[in-house]
Design a protein around this motif. Sequence first.
Motif, PDB file in Angstrom:
ATOM      1  N   MET A   1       0.842  -1.203   0.000  1.00 47.16           N
ATOM      2  CA  MET A   1       0.000   0.000   0.000  1.00 47.16           C
ATOM      3  C   MET A   1       0.879   1.257   0.000  1.00 47.16           C
ATOM      4  O   MET A   1       2.055   1.200   0.345  1.00 47.16           O
ATOM      5  CB  MET A   1      -0.920   0.013   1.225  1.00 47.16           C
ATOM      6  N   LEU A   2       0.283   2.388  -0.355  1.00 49.88           N
ATOM      7  CA  LEU A   2       1.003   3.656  -0.432  1.00 49.88           C
ATOM      8  C   LEU A   2       0.389   4.666   0.529  1.00 49.88           C
ATOM      9  O   LEU A   2      -0.832   4.663   0.759  1.00 49.88           O
ATOM     10  CB  LEU A   2       0.950   4.209  -1.855  1.00 49.88           C
ATOM     11  N   TYR A   3       1.258   5.529   1.064  1.00 49.53           N
ATOM     12  CA  TYR A   3       0.825   6.518   2.053  1.00 49.53           C
ATOM     13  C   TYR A   3       1.379   7.890   1.684  1.00 49.53           C
ATOM     14  O   TYR A   3       2.530   8.009   1.258  1.00 49.53           O
ATOM     15  CB  TYR A   3       1.280   6.091   3.455  1.00 49.53           C
ATOM     16  N   ILE A   4       0.557   8.909   1.885  1.00 45.64           N
ATOM     17  CA  ILE A   4       0.955  10.283   1.584  1.00 45.64           C
ATOM     18  C   ILE A   4       1.218  11.029   2.888  1.00 45.64           C
ATOM     19  O   ILE A   4       0.397  10.996   3.810  1.00 45.64           O
ATOM     20  CB  ILE A   4      -0.147  11.010   0.784  1.00 45.64           C
ATOM     21  N   GLY A   5       2.374  11.688   2.964  1.00 46.46           N
ATOM     22  CA  GLY A   5       2.692  12.570   4.083  1.00 46.46           C
ATOM     23  C   GLY A   5       2.705  14.001   3.585  1.00 46.46           C
ATOM     24  O   GLY A   5       3.355  14.308   2.579  1.00 46.46           O
ATOM     25  N   ILE A   6       1.969  14.872   4.245  1.00 47.34           N
ATOM     26  CA  ILE A   6       1.884  16.282   3.843  1.00 47.34           C
ATOM     27  C   ILE A   6       2.507  17.146   4.932  1.00 47.34           C
ATOM     28  O   ILE A   6       2.026  17.186   6.058  1.00 47.34           O
ATOM     29  CB  ILE A   6       0.416  16.700   3.617  1.00 47.34           C
ATOM     30  N   GLN A  20       4.659   0.817   2.237  1.00 39.34           N
ATOM     31  CA  GLN A  20       4.503   0.278   3.590  1.00 39.34           C
ATOM     32  C   GLN A  20       5.832  -0.061   4.261  1.00 39.34           C
ATOM     33  O   GLN A  20       5.903  -0.194   5.483  1.00 39.34           O
ATOM     34  CB  GLN A  20       3.601  -0.979   3.573  1.00 39.34           C
ATOM     35  N   ASP A  21       6.904  -0.168   3.470  1.00 40.36           N
ATOM     36  CA  ASP A  21       8.222  -0.470   4.039  1.00 40.36           C
ATOM     37  C   ASP A  21       9.027   0.791   4.347  1.00 40.36           C
ATOM     38  O   ASP A  21      10.157   0.704   4.828  1.00 40.36           O
ATOM     39  CB  ASP A  21       9.011  -1.370   3.077  1.00 40.36           C
ATOM     40  N   GLY A  22       8.457   1.937   4.040  1.00 41.51           N
ATOM     41  CA  GLY A  22       9.148   3.192   4.307  1.00 41.51           C
ATOM     42  C   GLY A  22       9.937   3.735   3.133  1.00 41.51           C
ATOM     43  O   GLY A  22      10.582   4.782   3.248  1.00 41.51           O
ATOM     44  N   LYS A  23       9.893   3.049   1.987  1.00 40.64           N
ATOM     45  CA  LYS A  23      10.612   3.529   0.801  1.00 40.64           C
ATOM     46  C   LYS A  23       9.878   4.725   0.209  1.00 40.64           C
ATOM     47  O   LYS A  23       8.669   4.687  -0.013  1.00 40.64           O
ATOM     48  CB  LYS A  23      10.717   2.424  -0.241  1.00 40.64           C
ATOM     49  N   ILE A  24      10.621   5.805  -0.053  1.00 41.40           N
ATOM     50  CA  ILE A  24      10.041   7.018  -0.627  1.00 41.40           C
ATOM     51  C   ILE A  24      10.011   6.886  -2.145  1.00 41.40           C
ATOM     52  O   ILE A  24      11.031   6.639  -2.784  1.00 41.40           O
ATOM     53  CB  ILE A  24      10.849   8.258  -0.206  1.00 41.40           C
ATOM     54  N   GLN A  68      -3.749   1.913  -4.802  1.00 40.78           N
ATOM     55  CA  GLN A  68      -2.913   1.461  -3.679  1.00 40.78           C
ATOM     56  C   GLN A  68      -2.807   2.497  -2.567  1.00 40.78           C
ATOM     57  O   GLN A  68      -2.269   2.204  -1.491  1.00 40.78           O
ATOM     58  CB  GLN A  68      -1.507   1.111  -4.179  1.00 40.78           C
ATOM     59  N   ILE A  69      -3.288   3.702  -2.795  1.00 38.59           N
ATOM     60  CA  ILE A  69      -3.181   4.749  -1.771  1.00 38.59           C
ATOM     61  C   ILE A  69      -4.195   4.480  -0.662  1.00 38.59           C
ATOM     62  O   ILE A  69      -5.403   4.431  -0.890  1.00 38.59           O
ATOM     63  CB  ILE A  69      -3.374   6.143  -2.383  1.00 38.59           C
ATOM     64  N   ALA A  70      -3.669   4.305   0.554  1.00 38.81           N
ATOM     65  CA  ALA A  70      -4.519   3.891   1.681  1.00 38.81           C
ATOM     66  C   ALA A  70      -4.789   5.020   2.668  1.00 38.81           C
ATOM     67  O   ALA A  70      -5.841   5.045   3.299  1.00 38.81           O
ATOM     68  CB  ALA A  70      -3.873   2.718   2.417  1.00 38.81           C
ATOM     69  N   GLY A  71      -3.827   5.924   2.842  1.00 48.48           N
ATOM     70  CA  GLY A  71      -4.005   6.931   3.887  1.00 48.48           C
ATOM     71  C   GLY A  71      -3.177   8.176   3.659  1.00 48.48           C
ATOM     72  O   GLY A  71      -2.173   8.155   2.938  1.00 48.48           O
ATOM     73  N   ILE A  72      -3.604   9.273   4.288  1.00 50.50           N
ATOM     74  CA  ILE A  72      -2.912  10.560   4.226  1.00 50.50           C
ATOM     75  C   ILE A  72      -2.703  11.057   5.655  1.00 50.50           C
ATOM     76  O   ILE A  72      -3.639  11.082   6.455  1.00 50.50           O
ATOM     77  CB  ILE A  72      -3.740  11.592   3.438  1.00 50.50           C
TER      78      ILE A  72
END
Length: 485
Positions: A1-6, A20-24, A68-72
Amino acid sequence: MLYIGIDLGTSAVKLLLMDQDGKIHKIVSKEYPLYFPKPGWSEQSPEDWWKQTRGGIKELTAECDKSQIAGIGFGGQMHGLVILDKNDEVIRPAILWNDGRTVKETNYLNEVIGKERLSECTANIAFAGFTAPKILWLKENEPDNFAKIDKIMLPKDYLAYRLSGCFCTDYSDASGTLLLNVKNRCWSKEMMKICDVREEQLPALFESYEVVGGIKTEFAEEFGFTINVKIVAGAGDNAAAAVGTGTVGEGGCNISLGTSGTIFISSKDFRVDENNALHSFDHADGGYHLMGCMLSAASCNKWWMEEILKTEEFDKEQENITKLGENQIFYLPYLMGERSPHNDPDARAMFIGMSMDTGREEMTQAVLEGVAFGLRDSLEVARSLNIPIRRTKICGGGAKSQLWKKIIANVMNLKVDVIESEEGPGYGGAMLAAVGCGEYENVQAAAEKMIKVVDTIDPDMELVAKYEEKYQKFRQIYPAVKGLF
């Protein structure tokens, strides 16, 4: 899964896409203007934040599998005052953390209400940048705007509100308002009364890793996301950056050598020092943290190099500095006054101890050491509260200097860990989103998986002893010259 940090900063919003593994996978930055309508004032338009964030999300996710984007999650500039009316319209530009208009209100809170009472209510004292003094300023100077207030929020929470419709904040960011009972994680009824605000005007409180709601259908369609994307509360920039460096749990420590300098110490238990020399805030990992902030850190070295020595070859100036712990020159790093632990806006920088054989190497070394000593002042306050601190992460522009890291390790008598990725609040925000979406059991588990140490500088016991003697002399200088400021 993919996560967005703002990461909603003061000059730009920085968006980060992480797996999910922390790879940017990608980073996008979008700038917006800063307004100075009067001397000492600092404002921004929340609509500018939203416009650039909206465009940034589209650019960030243009080439990824959007399903695949799960959360922000968020990190954001703290203390800013954002106010909305009953129609959810922004009433006036946001008053930012670095706005200096509230000297009168800050003095009223500290001297009339009293520091002791403030500390009992919030675990902190008033600073001009905090949110509560801004509310008092608004009531006094813009009563019509004050009367229109339906919602009071912090900068990053405006983005969460636009995306999810949830009027919320997290405990770490709320800690910097001077309206939160930090120990008990609730709004302070006494502070609400002092500031003449009602609890329904304040956002619902969440842990930084908690889901506050789902993305609105209209934005899921606009961005091409599923309607299952979760919006996670996020954290104030310092707490989010601490998560992004793995500074969580009992005795975690991170030193930031940026323009300003911070020492951030995480703790499982609530603590506050008797003089409120350090900020005592809730942490994004569900615990607490103490933070010391010095107003001039790497900026001291930049000033010395560029304005005094007239050079930009920072590394070259440090090449011949070899006699650590033996320098007879001391430097007070207070170019812009000082926050922690002295809370003295009138303090100023100075050199002391020069002789006829003093050269530029000794002066340069004194600047680096003075910043390290200044940060140690805050570390000593934390140590007095029996927090077990044995090592620290380090980040910021000043941390590129191997010499400075070595000085820090020996002045502090701490192992200094350098981490692989230094993406700060945005990375922390994405990590919090991953925890909120159930990818990890808790913030500490996420940090253990994602944060990789690539180098460690160990203290040298002989140098530690020399620097201990120097530090004891350094700490006598400010009290001796305070009256001159």
